[in-house]
Scaffold this motif. Sequence first.
Motif, mmCIF file in Angstrom:
data_model
loop_
_atom_site.group_PDB
_atom_site.id
_atom_site.type_symbol
_atom_site.label_atom_id
_atom_site.label_comp_id
_atom_site.label_asym_id
_atom_site.label_seq_id
_atom_site.Cartn_x
_atom_site.Cartn_y
_atom_site.Cartn_z
ATOM 1 N N LEU A 1 -80.488 10.987 -70.324
ATOM 2 C CA LEU A 1 -79.438 11.954 -70.027
ATOM 3 C C LEU A 1 -79.752 12.803 -68.806
ATOM 4 N N ALA A 2 -81.034 12.934 -68.468
ATOM 5 C CA ALA A 2 -81.389 13.828 -67.369
ATOM 6 C C ALA A 2 -80.721 13.422 -66.061
ATOM 7 N N PRO A 3 -80.837 12.160 -65.616
ATOM 8 C CA PRO A 3 -80.161 11.818 -64.364
ATOM 9 C C PRO A 3 -78.644 11.911 -64.460
ATOM 10 N N LEU A 4 -78.101 11.715 -65.638
ATOM 11 C CA LEU A 4 -76.649 11.864 -65.768
ATOM 12 C C LEU A 4 -76.239 13.301 -65.479
ATOM 13 N N ILE A 5 -77.029 14.240 -65.991
ATOM 14 C CA ILE A 5 -76.700 15.646 -65.758
ATOM 15 C C ILE A 5 -76.892 16.009 -64.288
ATOM 16 N N THR A 6 -77.982 15.524 -63.669
ATOM 17 C CA THR A 6 -78.133 15.842 -62.249
ATOM 18 C C THR A 6 -77.012 15.192 -61.443
ATOM 19 N N ALA A 7 -76.548 14.029 -61.902
ATOM 20 C CA ALA A 7 -75.452 13.385 -61.186
ATOM 21 C C ALA A 7 -74.194 14.233 -61.261
ATOM 22 N N ILE A 8 -73.906 14.763 -62.449
ATOM 23 C CA ILE A 8 -72.741 15.636 -62.585
ATOM 24 C C ILE A 8 -72.949 16.880 -61.725
ATOM 25 N N GLY A 9 -74.175 17.400 -61.745
ATOM 26 C CA GLY A 9 -74.486 18.567 -60.921
ATOM 27 C C GLY A 9 -74.274 18.259 -59.448
ATOM 28 N N MET A 10 -74.738 17.102 -59.006
ATOM 29 C CA MET A 10 -74.576 16.715 -57.606
ATOM 30 C C MET A 10 -73.101 16.588 -57.250
ATOM 31 N N SER A 11 -72.332 16.051 -58.200
ATOM 32 C CA SER A 11 -70.899 15.915 -57.964
ATOM 33 C C SER A 11 -70.271 17.287 -57.721
ATOM 34 N N ILE A 12 -70.674 18.247 -58.560
ATOM 35 C CA ILE A 12 -70.159 19.618 -58.386
ATOM 36 C C ILE A 12 -70.613 20.172 -57.034
ATOM 37 N N VAL A 13 -71.876 19.926 -56.699
ATOM 38 C CA VAL A 13 -72.409 20.438 -55.430
ATOM 39 C C VAL A 13 -71.631 19.869 -54.252
ATOM 40 N N LEU A 14 -71.438 18.552 -54.248
ATOM 41 C CA LEU A 14 -70.775 17.924 -53.100
ATOM 42 C C LEU A 14 -69.352 18.446 -52.954
ATOM 43 N N GLN A 15 -68.629 18.487 -54.075
ATOM 44 C CA GLN A 15 -67.251 18.985 -53.999
ATOM 45 C C GLN A 15 -67.202 20.386 -53.429
ATOM 46 N N ASN A 16 -68.077 21.232 -53.947
ATOM 47 C CA ASN A 16 -67.989 22.625 -53.524
ATOM 48 C C ASN A 16 -68.572 22.836 -52.134
ATOM 49 N N PHE A 17 -69.522 21.990 -51.758
ATOM 50 C CA PHE A 17 -70.043 22.059 -50.399
ATOM 51 C C PHE A 17 -68.919 21.766 -49.409
ATOM 52 N N VAL A 18 -68.159 20.724 -49.683
ATOM 53 C CA VAL A 18 -67.063 20.366 -48.787
ATOM 54 C C VAL A 18 -65.984 21.437 -48.824
ATOM 55 N N GLN A 19 -65.744 21.969 -50.013
ATOM 56 C CA GLN A 19 -64.725 23.014 -50.113
ATOM 57 C C GLN A 19 -65.134 24.233 -49.292
ATOM 58 N N VAL A 20 -66.391 24.604 -49.375
ATOM 59 C CA VAL A 20 -66.857 25.788 -48.665
ATOM 60 C C VAL A 20 -66.862 25.544 -47.157
ATOM 61 N N THR A 21 -67.324 24.364 -46.748
ATOM 62 C CA THR A 21 -67.477 24.159 -45.309
ATOM 63 C C THR A 21 -66.190 23.714 -44.639
ATOM 64 N N GLN A 22 -65.316 23.036 -45.382
ATOM 65 C CA GLN A 22 -64.107 22.514 -44.744
ATOM 66 C C GLN A 22 -62.833 23.166 -45.263
ATOM 67 N N GLY A 23 -62.974 24.037 -46.217
ATOM 68 C CA GLY A 23 -61.790 24.716 -46.728
ATOM 69 C C GLY A 23 -61.167 23.953 -47.877
ATOM 70 N N ALA A 24 -60.434 24.666 -48.710
ATOM 71 C CA ALA A 24 -59.878 24.071 -49.908
ATOM 72 C C ALA A 24 -58.544 23.387 -49.646
ATOM 73 N N ARG A 25 -57.934 23.684 -48.492
ATOM 74 C CA ARG A 25 -56.594 23.127 -48.264
ATOM 75 C C ARG A 25 -56.670 21.655 -47.903
ATOM 76 N N VAL A 26 -55.584 20.941 -48.177
ATOM 77 C CA VAL A 26 -55.571 19.511 -47.887
ATOM 78 C C VAL A 26 -55.565 19.300 -46.379
ATOM 79 N N LYS A 27 -56.085 18.143 -45.978
ATOM 80 C CA LYS A 27 -56.122 17.791 -44.554
ATOM 81 C C LYS A 27 -55.138 16.652 -44.325
#
Lengths: 309, 343, 464
Positions: free
Chosen positions: A102-128
């Motif tokens: 389960l450990a890598p599954l949780i880090t994978a979910i964590g990474m998914s959250i990180v990537l989404q929010n990284f892009v949201q923060v750096t590129q904005g939440a609005r659609v392109k």
Amino acid sequence: MEYFLQQLINGLTLGSIYGLIAIGYTMVYGIIGMINFAHGDIFMIGSFIALAVFLILTTVLGFTFLPVVLLIVLIIGMLFTSAWGWTVERLAYRPLRGSFRLAPLITAIGMSIVLQNFVQVTQGARVKPLPPQIQGGVTLMEGSTEAGRIVVQLSYMQMIIIVTTIVLMTLFTLLITRTSLGRAQRACEQDRKMASLLGVNVDRTISLTFVMGAALASVAGLMFLLLYGVIDFYIGFLAGVKAFTAAVLGGIGSLPGAMLGGLLIGMIEVMWSAYFSVEYKDVAAFSILAIVLIFLPSGLLGKPEVEKV
Amino acid sequence: MAAAVQTPADAGETKSWDLDPVLTVEHLTMRFGGLVAINDLSFNVGRGEITALIGPNGAGKTTVFNCVTGFYKPTEGRIAMRHGLGQQAQTVSEVTHSSLKWKPSPEGAVFLLERMPDFEISHHAKVARTFQNIRLFGGMTVLENLLVAQHNPLMRASGFTLGGILGLPGFRKAEQASIDKAVYWLEQVRLIERADDPAADLPYGDQRRLEIARAMCTEPHLLCLDEPAAGLNPRESHELNELLQFIRREHGTSVLLIEHDMGVVMEISDHIVVLDYGVKISDGDPAAVKTDPSVIAAYLGVEDEDLAEKPEVASIVVEALGEEAAEEAGIEIPPARKNGGDK
Amino acid sequence: MAAVNNAAVNTAAVDPNSLQASLKDALLAALLAGALGLFFLGIRTDIAPGGLAVRTRWGLLLTAMAIVFAGRLLLNLFVFKTKRPVTRAISGSMAGTGSALPTLGWWMGRGLFGFALVLPFFFMTFFPGQQRQYIDLAILIMTYIMLGWGLNIVVGLAGLLDLGYVAFYAVGAYSFALLATNFEFIGFWTALPLAGLLAAFWGMILGFPVLRLRGDYLAIVTLAFGEIIRVVLLNWYDFTGGPNGISGIPKPTFFGLEFSRGEGGFADFFGIEFNSIHRFVYLYYIIFILAIITNIVTMRLRRLPIGRAWEALREDEIACRSLGINTTNTKLTAFAIGAMFGGFAGSFFATRQGFISPESFTFLESAIILAIVVLGGLGSQIGVVIASIVMIGGIELLRNIGFLSQIFGPGFDPTQYRMLIFGLAMVLIMVWKPRGLVSTREPSAVLKEKKKIGADMVAQGEGH
């Protein structure tokens, strides 16, 4: 009939995109037995990189010849998205190799959250939005219904997507079946410890698997961008879940299965939207998944598992 | 039906396992795709006896076990388990022709195992088993392992959990009884000192014994042991013999075991069934099986014809077996060998 | 063979712990960060009048690279590439306390329980200005604790990986909302058990077909079911109100007394001055009691045959079947009981918010609850509490930390970094402690001496 054919073509196009993402899931699952939850977000990263490169080439540098632009976008996108795939594996999965399931599954979910929010923060939440770049197509068939004239059209865009997918799939199958990398990969799938004892660099093989998966996902990202013309930081989740569904449907661990599953999911989604309701298209895809798994637990092309007692 | 089994070819007298079988396997066939793992196998397990299932690697012994305990559904055949004395032929045929899984009989009850899912076989038909590669609940303590084995009676006592949540006294009593039973078996397998240790912490030999104790906690009528002596040292293997004798003597449990260690098999079995390539090649008491030429051939990997026609093969067999046994088995001792022996 | 020799030569030639190696490694990391950040930090696309416009932010990219370089260098010098890593020294000093930990955990549990018991009064006395905010946060954390405990039954005890737990949370919330808004005579205390039962019922319906599946397939199908339920809630306008959700869900009453100003209200009845905080305190105690019930029932179940069968199932399903345990029923009860507690929590959520919509029941919620269970340590009740406080409390604290904007300038909005930091924390905690914060297992029955069972022995359920 014409309507059906048109939907068939649309389904094939969407299915190609799902299939390309699904390969990443299926390879990673095959080799380390984990659901790489962040893979859908790698796809999203790929589409953002494609957008940025495309805009730089066209608006900043002023290139206008589209085929060359797209080729450059494709290559740069694959390179940089691969770097993301590699980094995610290195940071979040490799430290947990050999740890509990389960450990890598949780880090994978964590990474998914990180990537989404990284892009949201750096590129904005609005659609392109990106206006359609490739227009026109070949009319395959014409017919008339009560509603008026109906045309079956294979657009150039769809043609590009389907042809690129076929080319990539062929290259990829050759890579897996004919090269020492593919052999190392299959050896790691069978028995990682034994493979490493026999001199296979397991870490590097796994890294390369992630790199390849990310490269294919970046192509899918570019296609998605061109086909729909609009992306945001959240597209990775649903596309990822559906691609995973496709991988499972085709039989996880099997490359042709992933492609087949992708095509089927794309087809189901498009047909359901066309004939029943757009709102419930995701429900249709997921229900099919549940039904297939219940009655055919190893997917369509997966090897059936004999219970070891 | 199963005439060959009921009247053994090698002896005129009727064997005890045919008169009072606890388990009869009749015409059992198991195919995996094109592979025939077991082909038309029939044998009996006598009540209160220790029956050994032997054969070379890949002969299909574990597959037989998996069919008997319900982990595989046999392709064909009947596996009848009997509670109570005798063949109960009447009830067996009644159940077979009905769609029932089991039926009480005047003597006890008859269970058709091929119709039952694995957990019902353990729960109702009272067949318990161990596994070739030990399957303990490694993260649970030794005591907990034995309590899990008493799941069904405890579930009833806990009023299917509701009474247990409310803490009814009936459940408390049943729980104490289950701990007492666990303690009893821990004493028998000499693991009482390790009761509160996680099962994965035990050394290999102890794990094997714990698995047997756990199976015994389900109060089986038939105990199936898959290679219980594998990996044991001679002392442990001797203790295992004593444990099995004890189980049979004190609890009247019939035992069916797969074993490679011929020392164990010959010492404790009442009845031996030999398999090779999914076919029964011999069936009888240890003395008879020991001298059966086809058994010897199977173990040494030679064909019957070779044994008769090629003197060099026969001489190897004789060497392996000892001349006396070979002569008893009816193998002609080649002259070359005789000369050699004289030197 | 050649590769092995080369590696040996390399290690002989360059000391991997040298400053030079550390610098080189840090430089590579910075370059990688540059490559990764190029199209995200360095370049930003924005909607402009004539389509999308590209804006460059080289300063930001360089800053990020510098931070990565410095961070990696420090890590190399003190942790990765040194003979005496700092972390080892820390863990060494902590190892001494390891043996004392069980009792520490016991006291911690008691302490947290005691604090939770008086929590509203604590905040009312010491933080009168922010009492409402803090009690609200406590309610939120307590809700997640309850959800975590519910999911712990399914994932931690029975070893069934459920990625769609939020579905039952949603079923509970919607059942409650629909019952309470459509039927006048059904109040909070009638609707609550009904909603829990409905959630359990749905748990069985969804569970029955899928429980034969292997672990990861089970995970993905539960995820799919979670999404299906959300999509149905989103699109079934007539019944669920679609994306608009359901509003006007009645607030809980205290034996029929409403927490409202004026006659017949709670304050009026007891003759105390009306204060809106009363309702929050009351809500807090409702969720507190619900959570405690969840905990007590779970602890009881663990000592009952059913609970032991769950854990045995997690350890080895085949052995369970050989011992006469009906694994399908056993899994189903775990699923249903877990779902029931999820349903209770959902009902509470509905009555607390007064408004629900499908947006509250996304996959992210399932992921957060699962993360709480795994980070806390599978099967550990106190672990769930700690993980909830750290993760949920942590996210919410980021909402109102003012000092960050003083560092990063007034335009800095910490809320948008909330989930980014949450995700990073998930990854870091997991890498640091793969078995979760509290990873030992307590035996459910003891003969002579209670011994903790180390995490390395306990299976996590392969889910055959």
